[in-house]
Design a protein around this motif. Structure first.
Motif, PDB file in Angstrom:
ATOM      1  N   LEU A   1       0.902  -1.113  -0.094  1.00 29.01           N
ATOM      2  CA  LEU A   1      -0.097   0.045  -0.133  1.00 29.01           C
ATOM      3  C   LEU A   1       1.012   1.235   0.084  1.00 29.01           C
TER       4      LEU A   1
ATOM      5  N   SER B   1      -1.297  -3.947   3.423  1.00 30.70           N
ATOM      6  CA  SER B   1      -2.594  -3.582   3.779  1.00 30.70           C
ATOM      7  C   SER B   1      -3.121  -4.372   4.829  1.00 30.70           C
TER       8      SER B   1
ATOM      9  N   ASP C   1      -0.301   2.845  -3.063  1.00 29.78           N
ATOM     10  CA  ASP C   1      -1.210   1.784  -3.845  1.00 29.78           C
ATOM     11  C   ASP C   1      -0.437   1.925  -5.293  1.00 29.78           C
TER      12      ASP C   1
ATOM     13  N   ILE D   1      -8.186   7.834  -2.042  1.00 32.10           N
ATOM     14  CA  ILE D   1      -8.113   6.688  -1.068  1.00 32.10           C
ATOM     15  C   ILE D   1      -7.567   6.825   0.172  1.00 32.10           C
TER      16      ILE D   1
ATOM     17  N   ASP E   1     -16.560   7.589  -0.860  1.00 32.79           N
ATOM     18  CA  ASP E   1     -16.438   6.573   0.089  1.00 32.79           C
ATOM     19  C   ASP E   1     -16.878   6.863   1.488  1.00 32.79           C
TER      20      ASP E   1
ATOM     21  N   HIS F   1     -14.533   4.907   3.812  1.00 36.64           N
ATOM     22  CA  HIS F   1     -14.282   3.627   3.790  1.00 36.64           C
ATOM     23  C   HIS F   1     -12.872   3.612   2.727  1.00 36.64           C
TER      24      HIS F   1
ATOM     25  N   LYS G   1      -8.690   3.452   1.814  1.00 38.76           N
ATOM     26  CA  LYS G   1      -7.771   2.382   1.929  1.00 38.76           C
ATOM     27  C   LYS G   1      -6.649   2.769   2.867  1.00 38.76           C
ATOM     28  N   LEU G   2      -6.355   3.875   2.891  1.00 34.58           N
ATOM     29  CA  LEU G   2      -5.362   4.164   3.995  1.00 34.58           C
ATOM     30  C   LEU G   2      -5.602   5.431   4.677  1.00 34.58           C
TER      31      LEU G   2
ATOM     32  N   ASP H   1      -9.491  -4.517   5.292  1.00 32.44           N
ATOM     33  CA  ASP H   1      -8.599  -4.294   3.979  1.00 32.44           C
ATOM     34  C   ASP H   1      -7.804  -3.056   4.053  1.00 32.44           C
ATOM     35  N   ALA H   2      -8.141  -2.139   4.849  1.00 35.73           N
ATOM     36  CA  ALA H   2      -7.414  -0.971   4.978  1.00 35.73           C
ATOM     37  C   ALA H   2      -6.329  -0.905   6.142  1.00 35.73           C
ATOM     38  N   THR H   3      -5.330   0.130   5.857  1.00 32.41           N
ATOM     39  CA  THR H   3      -4.302   0.208   6.618  1.00 32.41           C
ATOM     40  C   THR H   3      -4.465   1.758   7.690  1.00 32.41           C
TER      41      THR H   3
END
Lengths: 244, 279, 120
Positions: free
Chosen positions: A5, A30, A65, A76, A105, A146, A148-149, A178-180
């Motif tokens: 990620l 991730s 990513d 994201i 998101d 929501h 990703k990071l 699924d995220a960090t």
């Protein structure tokens, strides 16, 4: 190595003569909660700002990513700065509309529920809220995406213990696997329990990057204790070799 | 995204400016009525409109107060608009709010354009409100015959000088471009000021002045170049309202304005994209 | 029962131990469904990944069973519970005896002390 990620390669940033970041190499996958731990002025905030595109490095690069910081990476990344960043005139409702408008998101319902659980009315103007409440609203908005990071810059500094527990609990219960979540802080003992990995940074250099479990197993010390003894040692460069 | 950004920009300030605009219009209307002719109509001249005003009585204390309020509001609007332009850019992009703005999934170009267009809209509406207020001041005093005379006069003028109508319309657009150019001039100056670690506002002011001077120098040099290359000397620059070169000339001026606006935008964008340093 | 987490050992190991205690003591009754990973993590103030790792240990030991639709439940198998409970007890006794040895107590003295303790 691909599919990570966050990838920092040779990241360097200077202000005037001072090196805030010195050839930083870091890889983060991730589904983790990672702590970027270091004293004030160690380069944590600088690194986070470079990740979310608020600063350009003097040398090296960061890929989020697989992409350089830009419109995609910003979409994201959910970022919580160490300061209030709202326009005063907005109401809580306005803020939620704002986030909903710009971030696909954003989970407006969730944010609304969290606010009402704290007794915050959506019609209230942001400037009438107390400092602690403002911080919580900001956190709620950030964690209701929501993303990703998640980049949280000093989320618990200057916060009373009850609020701190609320913040840590919000982080735990809201992040999706699924995220960090990257948390930068100098208050290590407070967040140790929720971290998967710890990155030690001092004087702009990465000193260590291990899982919290490994640190405790191999050293028999808490991450906090280890940090206090460690950060005087010679810097440790290189990638992650013992993370699962 | 641009539209959304502008929506939030305008939302915050419309409420404030709407009050001022309403006040200006109200004062203009009331003031207009106080100027209405109280005596009889003098018929010595052909120009009724002039008479309407010749008879007006502005000695009264009330009228003076209205006039002062009106003047204050107009000056206030101009000052407020300039402050608004500066503040929304400086605070909204380069202050704490910048942390929110520059992490939105939009390009710096979009951010700058949103601010610029929103500021232009506010200033434009202010100008229109100003124009309407002047009409409102005069309106109660104008009689029907006087009005008919005005239109007749205008009609004759247009027939005699057909280029007048497009010229005025283009002049209106030049006015808009002047506003946008000023706004972007401010933005470029603030952006240059942002390059410095300390005394950013001071450096922005310096940059503003420096850009003005540079623009003047380039303009003068440009004119001299044109004179040298085309052989047209200074005296021949007078273009009358019937001169066929009028419209192209005006379009040329607009083109130069657009170029400057682009230059200012590019300066701002390059600086904010590569040298952003929020504190 | 409170969660007691110390700094010097990996959290997942401590969580595994304490979850085991709760199960064998009946705090989490036999056959009963456990709270979700997220809820348990929130309760203990730990990372859900860490809690997940601890819970997987319970699955491996047979103390819990995870069904597709039923989620994670405490085992209904009394034998496993009894065995684990005995193991834990033995561990505690061993620690106790070691500690008493350090203090220099003989086997006989230890027995006397225990009887005396029980009378009160």
């Amino acid at each position: 190595m691909s599919g990570n990620l966050v990838e920092c390669r040779g990241l360097t940033k200077s202000y005037g003569g001072l090196k805030a970041l010195d050839n930083v190499n870091l890889t983060i996958g991730s589904g983790k909660i990672v702590g970027i731990l270091g004293p004030n002025g160690s380069g944590k905030t600088t690194m986070i700002k470079i990740m979310n595109g608020l600063l350009k490095p003097n040398a090296g690069e960061v890929l989020i990513d697989g992409e350089k910081p830009g419109v995609y990476t910003k979409s994201i990344i959910s970022y919580l700065p160490d300061r209030m960043y709202f326009a005063d005139w907005m109401t809580v409702e306005d803020l939620m509309s704002f986030f909903a408008d710009f971030y696909k998101d954003f989970d407006r319902e969730k944010a609304g529920k969290m606010c009402s659980r704290l007794g915050i009315s959506s019609k209230q103007k942001v400037k009438t809220l107390s400092k602690g409440t403002k911080e919580k609203v900001q956190l709620i908005l950030v964690m209701s995406r929501h993303a990703k990071l998640y980049l949280l810059d000093e989320p618990i500094a200057g916060v009373d213990p009850a609020a701190r527990d609320y913040i840590l609990d919000t982080i735990i219960s809201n992040y999706n696997t699924d995220a960090t979540v990257i948390i930068s802080t100098h208050l290590i003992s407070d967040i140790e329990k929720i971290l998967d990995e710890a990155v030690f940074i001092c004087n702009g250099q990465i000193m260590r990057h291990d899982t919290v479990d490994d640190i405790r197993e191999t050293t028999g010390m808490s991450v906090d204790s280890l940090f206090r003894t460690e950060f005087r040692t010679v810097p440790y460069q290189g990638g992650r070799d013992n993370v699962r | 995204m641009l539209g959304k950004l502008m929506k939030y920009e305008l939302k915050s300030t419309m409420k404030f400016f709407a009050i001022i605009w309403a006040a200006i219009l109200a004062v203009a209307l009331i003031g207009g009525f106080t100027l209405v002719n109280r005596g009889g109509v003098i018929q010595s001249d052909n120009y009724y409109v002039m008479q309407d005003f010749a008879q007006t009585n502005i000695d009264g204390v009330f009228q003076t107060i209205m006039f002062l309020i009106y003047a204050a509001l107009c000056t206030g609007t101009v000052v407020m608009s300039i402050l608004y332009i500066v503040r929304r850019f400086n605070k909204g992009l380069l202050g704490s709010e910048g942390y929110l703005m520059f992490t939105l999934p939009v390009t710096p170009r979009t951010l700058i354009t949103a601010k610029g267009l929103s500021a232009a809209i506010i200033v434009l509406i202010s100008a229109i409100v100003g124009g309407i207020s002047i009409v409102l001041v005069m309106m109660p005093s104008i009689s029907m015959p006087g009005l008919k005379q005005v239109f007749a006069f205008l009609g004759e003028g247009i027939k005699a000088h057909p280029q007048a109508v497009p010229a005025v319309i283009l002049g209106f657009f030049i006015g808009i471009l002047v506003i946008i150019e000023f706004i972007y001039h401010v933005y470029a100056s603030i952006s240059i000021g942002h390059l410095f670690e300390k005394h950013r506002m001071l450096m922005a002011v310096v940059a503003f002045v420096a850009i003005s001077i540079a623009k003047d120098i380039i303009g003068t040099v440009g004119v001299k170049l044109i004179q040298v290359t085309t052989g047209v000397c200074e005296g021949q620059w007078n273009i009358g309202i019937d001169d066929p070169k009028l419209i192209p000339f005006i379009l040329g001026i607009m083109l130069i304005q657009i170029v400057w606006i682009l230059v200012y935008h590019i300066i701002s964008e390059v600086i904010l994209r590569n040298r952003l340093n929020l504190e | 029962m409170e969660w007691r987490l110390t700094d010097d050992r990996p959290i997942w190991i401590q969580l595994t131990e304490q979850l085991t205690e709760r199960i064998v003591s009946g705090t989490y009754p036999m056959g009963e469904k456990l709270k979700s990973v997220r809820d348990l993590a929130s309760e203990a103030g730990v990372n859900p990944n860490t809690m997940q790792r601890a819970l997987s240990q319970l699955d491996a030991k047979g103390l819990t069973e995870t069904g597709r639709s039923t989620g994670r439940c405490v085992t209904g198998n009394g034998e496993i519970l009894a065995r684990v409970r005995t193991e834990l007890a033995r561990g505690k006794i061993r620690d106790f005896l070691k500690g008493m040895e350090v203090l220099g107590f003989s086997e006989h003295e230890i027995m006397e002390l225990l009887k005396g303790e029980n009378m009160e």
